[in-house]
Design an enzyme around this catalytic site. Sequence first.
Site, PDB file in Angstrom:
ATOM      1  N   ASP A 340       0.859  -1.175   0.000  1.00 58.28           N
ATOM      2  CA  ASP A 340       0.000   0.000   0.000  1.00 58.28           C
ATOM      3  C   ASP A 340       0.903   1.235   0.000  1.00 58.28           C
ATOM      4  O   ASP A 340       2.124   1.136   0.102  1.00 58.28           O
ATOM      5  CB  ASP A 340      -0.940  -0.019   1.211  1.00 58.28           C
ATOM      6  CG  ASP A 340      -2.240   0.736   0.954  1.00 58.28           C
ATOM      7  OD1 ASP A 340      -2.264   1.594   0.056  1.00 58.28           O
ATOM      8  OD2 ASP A 340      -3.226   0.466   1.662  1.00 58.28           O
ATOM      9  N   GLU A 541      -9.891   7.152   4.923  1.00 60.42           N
ATOM     10  CA  GLU A 541      -9.184   6.614   6.071  1.00 60.42           C
ATOM     11  C   GLU A 541      -8.404   7.691   6.810  1.00 60.42           C
ATOM     12  O   GLU A 541      -7.987   8.682   6.236  1.00 60.42           O
ATOM     13  CB  GLU A 541      -8.239   5.476   5.662  1.00 60.42           C
ATOM     14  CG  GLU A 541      -7.109   5.894   4.747  1.00 60.42           C
ATOM     15  CD  GLU A 541      -7.420   5.640   3.304  1.00 60.42           C
ATOM     16  OE1 GLU A 541      -6.483   5.310   2.555  1.00 60.42           O
ATOM     17  OE2 GLU A 541      -8.581   5.784   2.914  1.00 60.42           O
TER      18      GLU A 541
END
Length: 853
Positions: A340, A541
């Site tokens: 990620d 997020e």
Amino acid sequence: MNFKWKHSVAVVATALLVSACQKDDATQATSANVEPEQTSRSLPPAPDSQVPDYWPEISFTTENSEEVEATVSELLESMTLEQKVAQIMQPEIRDVTVEDMRKYGFGSYLNGGGAFPNNDKHASMEDWVAVAEAMYQASVDDSLDGISIPTMWGTDAVHGHNNVIGATLFPHNIGLGAMNDPELISRIATVTAKEVRATGIDWIFAPTVATARDDRWGRTYESYSEDPEIVGKYARAIVSGLQGDIRDGNIDDEHVISTVKHFVGDGGTEGGDDQGDNLADEETLFRIHAQGYVEGLDAGAQSVMASFNSWHGDKIHGNKYLLTNVLKEKMGFDGFVVGDWNGHGQIKGCSNESCPQAINAGLDVYMVPTGAWKPLYENTIAQVKSGEIPMSRLDDAVRRVLRVKVRVGLFDLPSPAKRSLSAKAELIGADEHRAVAREAVRKSLVMLKNQNDILPLTPDMNVLVAGDAAHNIGKQSGGWTITWQGTGNENSDFPGATSIYQGIESVVSEAGGNAVLSEDGSFEEKPDVAIVVFGENPYAEGNGDLSNLEYQRGDKTDLALLESLKAKGIPVVSVFITGRPLWVNPELNASDAFVVAWLPGSEGQGVADVLFTKANGDVNYPVTGNLSFSWPALPSQATVNRGDGKTPLFPYGYGLEYGEQDTTEYPLSTDRGELGNAGLTSHDIYVRSTQKPWQLMIKDSDGDTVMQSNIITSAGASVRTTDRNVQEDSLDMRWTGDAVIGFFAPFPEDLRDFTADNSALVMDVKVEANAGSLSVASGCSENCDVSLPLSDYMTDTNEWQTVTLPTRCFMEQGAQFGEVFSPVALSGASDAHIIVSNIRFEVDVDNAPACKD
């Protein structure tokens, strides 16, 4: 109450799930219940430990597997070290050029949320395809390196092709979970794949298969359910829809490569902290958090994204036991593991520019945006040469990347510009695609309250439509919509979409009724009914993490609107926009009917389809959604989950149908419990992202330039997001002339809570150049010139430091904190350059410095 899911059974690991579930909670569906998580603070298994048998062996092969392996071996043998390392580097389009691709031959590249061709969010289909074509041609140009391996472009198309203006936007995953309809999920995936292919892109970072267990987590809406059963079924359906059947050894150019993410346990972190620590024992990690991988890999997902979170303190990006022993060796995954956003840099001992620990643990592709790719590339080459990274591990990583490229037919497809769907603008938001999304909206709605059978409404009424989400397509679509956080968008950015109000107005006017939009609920003629559409503002997020689940704590403007309408004798139907279950007892009490619409996306018409009858009074579409998450009874009840013995307000599986008796006893208690008296301790301005209600702006000779994406430039300054600890958590500020970079709002905020002696404006700062020219203004109106020299409160270092500016120092110069238009404004001159993060006011700061003269 309709518990229609009780007979569904997970495809894989069913025996384990059923045998582990002995509790029978009479208020919940029982056949697939799972026990609550078991947590332990013991250390996770060491690398190369024996993997328990409950992790399944999954055998996914294609008909041409022998041919694929032979081709891969031939390619691998012809590659230099430098070419191999380039295959495991994934830079981002804002930080890499076509010439870089030609020179290095990266295996893949990406566009992050809010990244567009030419930095233009209104980029055309031709613009998108032009980037894909240029990068592809550069990657296969063997004039410099003698090898021709096509690159891949990956994107986060998580609820449709959400980075593209005009695309079909589906409900976010939490809404899709309320449908419990895998067949529709597969159709949604197929539509998404086609729209992605229209922009020349090969690869999607989806599906997210997290099982969210703490609703404070800001990514809860990316989870289909708190129950692994739904997550597993959906993972299989969406992977199959995105990729098609690739067992014959090919992905056609109407499908894309899929990614199951984020491996593993991101939905179970302590406190719901994004990128936090999951303390579940290993069997719980498998049973609760891994079912999406069991099903997704069995369906043929070709890539897995490693998770930001830790497991018992060990970052997953560097966890060899999970990435190698479990995922690759025991489960048999032979695709590649992609990182990620600079996730490798969070491993202990690593940085974004150097991390042999990640590839040695089992990461195959470094996602390395923000310009860190070049030092990482060079350091990785050096580490292979030194033996710190074994050549065998590098070869395995490259083999996995090449295997996927060959297996899916990337070498056989024409270049992006010549593919069958490329640049077909008519595919983006096509009518048939929007019809699928509209169907999903209808099926995702969950009715929590329907007193006196007020719903469905007949359309020939005088309808007042109120609330700030009624005519706000960006708000109804949520985060990961055009921009990463879903902010900075207007209705004009959604051509072809319908707001919830537009859907209502269409239905009502067609039947001879009258629908009036009034955000604040004011009216001239008393309406027959008020539909109030309200809820959470967009977030992604980090920014979305909560301390508790109370809706609009301390700012009950939506509740005031509902109560004012009720006080005037107007029946109230609430439509709630949210990415998670929230404590809304007061709002439920003030509503005659309450429908949760989640984050429905671009097709607001689907809400009206369900709320209103046909012209003859017959039900148009039934309300069929059921909660895939338990609904909290208190703001503190963030971890109530199916089968855990706790008592939610509305249990998992709850959902009223039309004509069904609403047996809930109203009014509900509005006692907030222990959280009710918790004091305010901070006011965040920029913490991972710009916080409401502030906007980041540059003020200079060009006027006011608002930050809409990840980069803004003006005559006197520029700002871009950059990484410090996590993705885009900092701001890189550069001055090229006289300019002010700051946070502003059109209406004042009352910040008098932060005027006590120990209160302060606090920010983390890293000086790059000439910070001595900078001054900071705060606690003032638009034209206030009260400011403090930044250097007076800093130490002389080029390392990160926390700078504390007491609010009393601003007040001594006349600043007023009762009406603050700009909490922080930095003025500078040419050549000043700093990086800042975590800008906030704090009530009580230890050792606050004295004010400087």
